[in-house]
Design an enzyme around this catalytic site. Sequence first.
Site, PDB file in Angstrom:
ATOM      1  CG  MET A 140       7.791 -36.647  70.367  1.00 48.79           C
ATOM      2  SD  MET A 140       9.571 -37.013  71.353  1.00 48.79           S
ATOM      3  CE  MET A 140       9.550 -38.794  70.844  1.00 48.79           C
ATOM      4  CG  HIS A 141       1.936 -35.399  67.130  1.00 51.27           C
ATOM      5  ND1 HIS A 141       1.597 -35.230  68.383  1.00 51.27           N
ATOM      6  CD2 HIS A 141       1.432 -34.512  66.541  1.00 51.27           C
ATOM      7  CE1 HIS A 141       0.897 -34.330  68.445  1.00 51.27           C
ATOM      8  NE2 HIS A 141       0.538 -33.841  67.282  1.00 51.27           N
ATOM      9  NE  ARG A 142       2.032 -29.799  69.568  1.00 50.16           N
ATOM     10  CZ  ARG A 142       0.970 -29.180  68.832  1.00 50.16           C
ATOM     11  NH1 ARG A 142       1.422 -28.365  67.777  1.00 50.16           N
ATOM     12  NH2 ARG A 142      -0.157 -29.056  69.113  1.00 50.16           N
ATOM     13  CB  ALA A 143       7.405 -30.438  62.753  1.00 48.17           C
ATOM     14  CG  ASP A 189       4.646 -33.487  70.933  1.00 49.36           C
ATOM     15  OD1 ASP A 189       3.619 -34.232  70.824  1.00 49.36           O
ATOM     16  OD2 ASP A 189       5.702 -33.699  70.167  1.00 49.36           O
TER      17      ASP A 189
END
Length: 440
Positions: free
Chosen positions: A208-211, A286
């Site tokens: 999970m990394h998306r802004a 994501d």
Amino acid sequence: MKIATILGTRPEIIKMAPIIDEISKRSIPQIVLHTGQHYDKEMSDNFFRDLEIPTPDYNINVGSGTHGKQTGLMMEGIEKVLLQEKPDIVLVQGDTNAVLAGALVAAKLHIAVGHVEAGLRSFDLTMPEEINRRAADVCSQMYFIPTEESAINLLAEGYSRKNLIITGNTVVDACFRHLEIAKKKGFEEKALADLDIENMDNIITLTMHRAENVDDEKRVTSIVEALKELDDMNIIFPIHPRTKNTLKNFGLFDELNDMEHIHIIKPIGYLDFLQLTSLSSLILTDSGGLQEEAITLDVPALTLRYNTERPETVTAGGNILVGADKKAILENVDKIISDKEFCEKMKNAKNPYGDGDAAIKTVDAIEKYYDNGLLNITAPEDIMTSFSRKMTQNEEDITVSEFEKKENALIHMLFDGERMIFPKDDLNIKGMMISYDARE
């Protein structure tokens, strides 16, 4: 012929490794340029060695920065190299700032651009990746496309079918190639060895990394609440530093880290991650590329997004979009784990990205274009002929290439009454609706 490949991030290196390897096998002169968008000399050089491909010939070390500053620095460095090396074609892969910079510079220098993984569309213009991939396609002469659906995206935007090469996705080549390398090495990350991953059941690999997720307190809280309730699973979470900081800022990190079934570890190497993915019961992510890797490795995926530029994975049945919805996450995890028939259906979903020969098809096409002089970008010498755009219902027993020759035309789109179809040369188009350009 000389081929230049421009890389900026680890996902690009991973997906281009099979093509770089194939070029080397054929003894075609090549250079590899690393923009340094994701770069640490020791780690990056080791990464190339781990994947058994040559380290870059050039690194322009742009580092991080705003999109404009980073892209500008890349363009300046790439231009110097291309002017010196004078390649016949520049290959870029995907949708990063390195792709945008490389495609723009090459196009301005009248060097042919080959876009690997062309035609993907999320139709979300808030995503910088969407801007990059669209701009790269505008600059390209060769489009190496993972699926027919992506090819139809380009046809709908007016690109000529003559330049669209459906190769499959090199992610399949990469997964098969690199998993073999990974198995030979075994797990190198101590955290994974200590967890005894190979003997662990019910593994969820989480990324999970998306802004749009981690910077939105409501969304990330909803995801965390779902994770807390999945206490019959073993959740392995290699956490991105930015995600960790955001979770701390929202007061969520400590309670997540204290859960016995959640194993938060530092980011791990690609080969270790590939092994972890292959041993997982399901993927919660994501990421874009991980959706492709999951269906390639026959692992069900739940995607923490509301749209995807990989819709083929959803259509095939190997991936489900769940957004940040706690209820959707929990219901789908439960269904995958408890419903054996449903799980097997997801695991056995037909891979839309091919059989692992995308690199061979890509280099075959480049050699063919070069031999036929199609990589040369020169000013036109003939006066432009006019054409008219037409649409007709075809009832003649005829193939695409036969129709084009007979009508002096270029077919753009085909519709068989149910779906759009890519116009391959030998496809019989009797009974289809056709849109085409008719030359005067």
